[in-house]
Design an enzyme around this catalytic site. Structure first.
Site, PDB file in Angstrom:
ATOM      1  N   GLU A 101       3.306 159.187 100.044  1.00 42.41           N
ATOM      2  CA  GLU A 101       3.834 158.594 101.265  1.00 42.41           C
ATOM      3  C   GLU A 101       4.641 159.597 102.094  1.00 42.41           C
ATOM      4  OE1 GLU A 101       3.111 155.322  98.318  1.00 42.41           O
ATOM      5  OE2 GLU A 101       4.128 157.268  98.251  1.00 42.41           O
ATOM      6  N   LYS A 111     -11.339 152.243  83.510  1.00 45.05           N
ATOM      7  CA  LYS A 111     -10.652 151.062  84.025  1.00 45.05           C
ATOM      8  C   LYS A 111     -11.474 149.813  83.723  1.00 45.05           C
ATOM      9  CE  LYS A 111      -7.480 152.035  87.822  1.00 45.05           C
ATOM     10  NZ  LYS A 111      -7.228 151.826  89.267  1.00 45.05           N
ATOM     11  N   ARG A 163       9.919 155.366 100.276  1.00 44.63           N
ATOM     12  CA  ARG A 163       9.773 156.664  99.626  1.00 44.63           C
ATOM     13  C   ARG A 163       9.767 157.818 100.630  1.00 44.63           C
ATOM     14  NH1 ARG A 163       6.743 155.619  94.362  1.00 44.63           N
ATOM     15  NH2 ARG A 163       6.286 157.821  94.414  1.00 44.63           N
TER      16      ARG A 163
END
Length: 638
Positions: A379, A293, A407
């Site tokens: 979630e 990253k 979700r």
């Protein structure tokens, strides 16, 4: 220097300017690809430094993006990024270079892939873990059409933790259609020895000729009388054991994917070599690439979490741009208040779905690590997990962005509310969020929560009321939800010990004679300012009721408002359909209060709202101070 030279910030990008069509990447001299990668990085850094965005994820996939466009023809083939904040280089290479400086600005380029924005965005991805399912659908369609398309999903290792990703993998392995999943793993370090060996194994073990040879050998072994099947099974197990010793691919092989990797995700030659092999396969394949990253930008490499989603910063140093003010954010107030309550109540447990910093629960993690759980991008699991904790007498605080709670709707209904469990939902980013746009606006939570039995829904007007509502939710013996906006508050002074609110009790902030405004959450103080200006300008006195609760409604205060005022306006930063205004109208009709009343509702219309600043969007929708003034004046015909 022409217009395109400086659109992405300072500097000149000769190779980027030469890319008139994505196919130009494939025709570029391979020796120039590293230079193109550098130009992409600089262009992205300069642009994001001015307006913010998802920097570290996009910098980490520059070489991967170039390799994909060098190997595949995405005018015919299909490509889905998961999650879409990896797609900045993809956007630049697909005809949006000259407009890239408008990234995340109102009427500009979206921060995520969006089908309506470009034919090269083959699927909209703002929420994670959907790419494999979408690409499998494309692969099945391609098989039905017989057009031989390559369908590619690029999914991050974080997105791979979600259940839907594995549902997609399971179905894809069962169907056996031609498709490619690129697992972008930016958590592991790249070991040249292991990477080289794994790359060698992947190329050799997946070569089409060797694949056919293995099938032929398997057929021959099975023909041996009595022991053939056992020999074939032994041979298969031997190959699997050999591969699993050197690579982490057995999980994917068990799901009937051909596994290739790990591959150095910044080695263009290795990536191109692997993708050329992949194109020859006619069954599901997973390419495991290791990336870093923030690659190529030292501040982002050193602090990828901060630069995952960042505001404006100095590109030379990476330091955040200085802003006036200094008021704490609602997110920080939430985190501090939860920690304050947890010091006195050992039953409070904080739960987040891969966003401790984003939800403000990082301070809870640091102070109470044994009572902090990060479930990853899961979630649905987070909500049911919290329900399990609640059955044992604990008080789970589930901190999730409003848009992401969507979700886990089924789990909220059946696992929490149906069983009336003491699970508390703290919904950050309730309302318009700004530059992240349609996929991230939290404008549906009041609508999809208030009709569920047993749950209490609250929204604070300021920081002090947020702290009180957090304490109220924790104290309440049942499901409770508190939604609060993105950004800073108004500077309200916090209580030393947040008091518990009376459930279903509103607050009359200003009385009047000519009309009334009923509002909630972030729209309360702008409403007060609007009616104060109307009073000064016209002499009209308008009452303002802070509803505090979307469920249960403040029935006593509403009866008073309907008995004294014929002109009423309801304002909210939520969808009008099913929101606070809808609830109040239902209440008025059911209680025979609609006697010659004229009622106007302001909120989010029946459409998806695109990106822009919160200020711009509120003004456009007429729910800022000026919009409220205009609507009130029309309502009163002043």
């Amino acid at each position: 220097m022409n217009k395109a030279d400086n659109l992405c910030g300072c500097g000149d990008y000769p190779l980027l300017k030469s890319i008139k069509h994505p196919s130009d990447v494939a025709s570029l001299d391979p020796e120039k690809l590293p230079m193109l990668a550098q130009e992409l990085r600089q262009c992205i850094i300069n642009t994001v430094s001015k307006g913010g965005g998802h920097l570290a994820p996009s910098l980490g996939v520059i070489e991967l993006t170039l390799a994909l466009y060098s190997s595949f023809d995405f005018e015919k083939d299909r490509l889905v990024w998961d999650v879409g904040h990896q797609a900045y280089a993809h956007k630049i290479l697909t005809g949006r270079y000259e407009n890239f400086h408008t990234l995340r600005q109102k009427d500009g380029i979206s921060g995520f892939p969006r089908m309506a924005e470009s034919p090269w965005d083959h699927f909209g991805v703002g929420h994670s873990s959907t790419s494999i399912s979408a690409v499998l659908g494309m692969a099945v369609a391609s098989d039905l059409e017989g057009d031989g398309r390559n369908c590619v999903a690029v999914i991050g290792d974080g997105s791979m933790t979600a259940g839907q990703a594995f549902e997609g993998l399971n179905q894809a392995g069962d169907l056996g259609k031609k498709m490619v999943v690129v697992l972008n793993d930016n958590e592991m370090s790249i070991s040249s020895n292991v990477g080289a060996l794994s790359s060698f194994l992947s190329r050799k073990l997946s070569h089409p000729g060797l694949t056919r040879f293995k099938k032929d050998i398997e057929g021959i072994l099975k023909q041996i009388p009595k022991i053939g099947d056992d020999l074939a099974m032994y041979a298969k197990r031997t190959e699997d054991s050999f591969k699993s010793f050197f690579t982490p691919g057995m999980l994917f092989e068990a799901l009937h994917f051909t596994y290739l990797g790990p591959i150095d995700g910044h080695n263009l030659e290795a990536l191109n070599d692997v993708f050329e092999q992949v194109k020859k396969l006619d069954s599901p394949c997973l390419v495991h690439v290791l990336t870093k990253k923030g690659k190529g930008y030292a501040p982002a490499e050193e602090n990828p979490t901060y630069f995952h989603g960042v505001g404006s910063f100095e590109p030379e140093t990476g330091r955040a741009a200085k802003f006036k003010g200094g008021l704490p954010s609602y997110t920080k107030i939430f985190g501090d208040t939860l920690c304050q309550l947890a010091e006195k109540d050992e039953k409070i447990v904080a739960i987040t779905a891969a966003m401790p910093e984003g939800t403000g629960t990082d301070c809870f993690r640091n102070r109470f690590p044994e009572r902090f759980i990060d479930v990853g991008i899961c979630e649905q699991h987070a909500v049911t997990f919290a329900a399990g904790l609640a059955t044992m007498g604990y008080k789970p605080a589930v901190a999730i962005y409003s848009t992401f709670l969507q979700r886990s709707y089924d789990q909220v209904v059946h696992d929490v509310c149906l069983q009336n469990l003491n699970v508390n939902f703290f919904l950050d980013r309730g309302g318009l969020v700004g530059a992240d746009g349609a996929t991230h606006h939290g404008v549906f939570d009041i609508s999809f929560l208030r009709h569920i039995p047993n749950i209490v829904c609250m929204a604070p007007k300021d920081e002090a009321e947020l702290a009180r509502m957090i304490a109220t939710a924790i104290d309440y013996d049942g499901p409770a939800a508190v939604r609060y906006p993105r950004g800073v508050g108004v500077g309200a002074i916090l209580d030393h010990n947040p008091r518990i609110l009376e459930i279903g009790k509103g607050e009359l902030l200003r009385d009047g004679f000519d009309a009334a405004v009923i509002t909630i959450g972030s729209r309360v103080w702008p409403a007060v300012e609007a009616v104060e200006e109307i009073d000064e300008e016209t002499g009209k006195a308008v009452a303002v009721l802070n509803a505090c609760f979307a469920k249960p409604l403040p029935e006593e205060e509403l009866r008073d408002i309907f008995s004294r005022f014929k002109k009423i306006m309801v304002v909210e930063e939520n969808a009008k359909a099913g929101g606070l205004g809808s609830a109040i109208l239902e209440f008025a009709v059911e209680n025979d209060l609609m006697d010659g009343h004229k009622i106007k509702t302001l909120g989010i219309p029946d459409q998806f709202i695109e990106h822009g600043t919160q200020k711009e969007l509120r003004a456009e929708l007429g729910i800022d101070k000026e919009g409220m003034k205009k609507s009130l004046m029309e309502l009163m015909k002043v």
